[in-house]
Design an enzyme around this catalytic site. Structure first.
Site: not given
Ligand code: NAP
Length: 244
Positions: A10-11, A152
């Site tokens: 998810g980089a 989730y």
């Molecule tokens: P984001 O901006 O939606 O980014 C998600 C990343 O995961 C993207 O790089 C996406 O790239 C990749 N991804 C999604 N589905 C995938 C798949 N099937 N295979 C490979 N890569 C995949 O999310 P974020 O907010 O940065 O979240 C990152 C992590 O932190 C997640 O695990 C999320 O649950 C956790 N988190 C986030 C928050 C928040 O408030 N934002 C809070 C708690 C935890 P592609 O779409 O190109 O695949």
């Protein structure tokens, strides 16, 4: 110096992108994984422009075949993966009573099974080397629950159980396994929330702001460092105090 290689899933954006940027400036060699190769290449190019080493590989975490082939391509490029950051995650929110089987399964598959299969790819090398670091990005809701997010939350709580079990299983090989549980972070994942809901979350957060992706990246950088060598099975909250 033996440069360590980190693979971050998810980089391409959000927290994962902040992690690779922070780790690249700390001198690590980076493998960037997600589904969209174009976006990964953009981030990898930025890292190379700054003098870092980065390799982008398309991996779909919902497919064990894609995980196996992506990790083997990464290993051909840089050799062993020393550090794995399981960060990729998706949401498909809805009330449990109406949740479609596909939405339950796809979230569990990407967030939990994908992380586990990725760990299986890196474990043999880490065990041989008797050194390794695994960081699983969970969530505050994995600790406290959240209505409308049964799939989730189950995946994020599952990551905490996985972290603690593995930490016990492979600690004797000098491999640490930890989780980071972010609170409310400003990324694409939270972009679509209503201003009212965002304000409510901020009001409930003692530090009175949303977190930045960099706030989470700093915690990840610490947990993968040599300095964190006696920390394992830990869940590090990066949540502004919203859950203690
Ligand atoms: P984001 O901006 O939606 O980014 C998600 C990343 O995961 C993207 O790089 C996406 O790239 C990749 N991804 C999604 N589905 C995938 C798949 N099937 N295979 C490979 N890569 C995949 O999310 P974020 O907010 O940065 O979240 C990152 C992590 O932190 C997640 O695990 C999320 O649950 C956790 N988190 C986030 C928050 C928040 O408030 N934002 C809070 C708690 C935890 P592609 O779409 O190109 O695949």
């Amino acid at each position: 110096m033996n440069k360590r290689t980190v693979l971050v899933t998810g980089a391409s954006r959000g927290i994962g992108k902040a992690c690779v940027e922070a780790l690249a400036s700390a001198g690590y060699r980076l493998v960037l994984a997600a589904r969209s190769l174009d976006k990964l290449e953009e981030v990898a190019n930025e890292i190379r422009t700054e003098g870092g080493e980065a390799f982008a590989v398309a991996i779909d975490l919902s497919s064990s075949e894609s995980i196996a082939s992506g990790f083997s391509r990464a290993a051909k490029e840089f050799g062993r993966i020393d550090i794995l950051v399981n960060n990729a995650g998706v949401t498909k929110d809805g009330l449990a009573v109406r949740m479609k089987q596909a939405d339950w399964e796809s979230v569990l598959q990407t967030n939990l099974s994908g992380a586990f299969y990725a760990i299986q790819q890196v474990l043999p090398g880490m065990m041989r080397e008797r050194w390794g670091r695994i960081v699983n990005i969970s969530s505050v809701v994995g600790e406290m629950g959240n209505p409308g997010q049964a799939n989730y939350v189950a995946s994020k709580a599952g990551l905490i159980g996985l972290t603690k079990s593995l930490a016990q299983e492979i600690g004797s090989r000098n491999i640490t396994v930890n989780a980071v549980a972010p609170g409310f972070i400003e990324t694409d994942m939270t972009h679509g929330l209503t201003p009212e809901l965002k304000q409510k979350m901020v009001d409930n957060t003692p530090l009175k702001r949303m977190g930045s992706p960099e706030d989470v990246a700093h915690a990840v950088k610490f947990l993968v460092s040599d300095e964190a060598g006696f920390i394992t099975g830990h869940v590090l909250d990066v949540n502004g105090g919203i859950y203690m």
